[in-house]
Design an enzyme around this catalytic site. Structure first.
Site, PDB file in Angstrom:
ATOM      1  N   ARG A 190     -65.767  41.591 -38.931  1.00 12.53           N
ATOM      2  CA  ARG A 190     -67.074  41.277 -39.569  1.00 12.53           C
ATOM      3  C   ARG A 190     -67.194  39.947 -40.102  1.00 12.53           C
ATOM      4  O   ARG A 190     -68.394  39.600 -40.326  1.00 12.53           O
ATOM      5  CB  ARG A 190     -67.308  42.437 -40.705  1.00 12.53           C
ATOM      6  CG  ARG A 190     -67.527  43.763 -39.901  1.00 12.53           C
ATOM      7  CD  ARG A 190     -67.361  44.871 -40.703  1.00 12.53           C
ATOM      8  NE  ARG A 190     -66.109  45.104 -41.601  1.00 12.53           N
ATOM      9  CZ  ARG A 190     -65.072  45.843 -41.006  1.00 12.53           C
ATOM     10  NH1 ARG A 190     -65.139  46.453 -39.886  1.00 12.53           N
ATOM     11  NH2 ARG A 190     -64.034  46.043 -41.648  1.00 12.53           N
TER      12      ARG A 190
ATOM     13  N   GLU B 139     -55.159  47.895 -47.895  1.00  8.07           N
ATOM     14  CA  GLU B 139     -55.234  49.105 -48.634  1.00  8.07           C
ATOM     15  C   GLU B 139     -54.697  50.428 -48.004  1.00  8.07           C
ATOM     16  O   GLU B 139     -54.406  51.532 -48.753  1.00  8.07           O
ATOM     17  CB  GLU B 139     -56.536  49.489 -49.402  1.00  8.07           C
ATOM     18  CG  GLU B 139     -57.622  49.497 -48.613  1.00  8.07           C
ATOM     19  CD  GLU B 139     -58.319  48.277 -47.767  1.00  8.07           C
ATOM     20  OE1 GLU B 139     -59.530  48.435 -47.608  1.00  8.07           O
ATOM     21  OE2 GLU B 139     -57.685  47.124 -47.993  1.00  8.07           O
TER      22      GLU B 139
END
Length: 184
Positions: A69, A106
């Site tokens: 992105r 994460e």
């Protein structure tokens, strides 16, 4: 720094165009989907414009975009401020000689690679991605650039998830975000 608390009316539209997808890519993750932002040409342009307004005239020679992105936001910013675009990619996506940096996400581990020779010692770099969560990806990107002698001017993201404290992992490097997501 975040623009979210400012009075700029463009920020409300940008935040409203970001879709939250629960349990993607795995249970417990509240994925911030910017593809819905891209479907709104005005909100997408406003996003780019806000970054360009901040970085124009800052003597930035490199905009390094993080796959995937960061590739959406980085090139138009680079073109508008007169900088070159350097892609930071997943392993085995760049031909030729590369340097690599592993990092922890994460929800797993990953690696970024950058072409050898794409960045020269002393160049001023802006690192761009869509989101900062735990900060691992941004740290890996900065490590790659600093290993070849680039000076990190700032990291720029559309979204920050402040509860994951990614900003704290950036070792004092400046981070600029447009919107914060607290309900994630």
């Amino acid at each position: 720094m975040s623009l979210y608390r400012s009075q700029d009316p463009r920020l409300h539209a940008i935040k409203n165009r970001i879709r939250v997808v629960p349990d993607f890519p795995k249970p417990g993750i509240m994925f911030q989907d910017i593809t819905t932002l891209l479907l709104d040409p005005k909100a997408f342009k406003d996003t780019i414009d806000l970054f360009v307004e901040r970085y124009k005239g800052k003597n930035i020679s490199i905009v390094a975009g993080i796959e995937a992105r960061g590739f959406i936001f980085g090139p138009p910013i680079a073109l508008a401020i007169g900088a070159k675009f350097v892609p930071l990619r997943k392993p085995k996506k760049l031909p030729g000689k590369v340097i690599s940096q592993e990092y922890i996400l994460e929800y797993g581990r990953d690696c970024l690679e950058m072409h050898v020779g794409g960045v020269e010692h002393g160049e001023r770099a802006l690192v761009v991605d869509d989101l900062v969560a735990t900060g691992g990806t941004l740290c890996a990107a900065m490590d790659l650039l600093e290993r070849v002698g680039a000076e990190i001017v700032e990291c720029a993201c559309v979204i920050e998830l402040p509860e994951l404290k990614g900003r704290e992992r950036l070792n004092g490097k400046p981070l600029f975000v447009l919107v914060e997501c607290f309900e994630c």
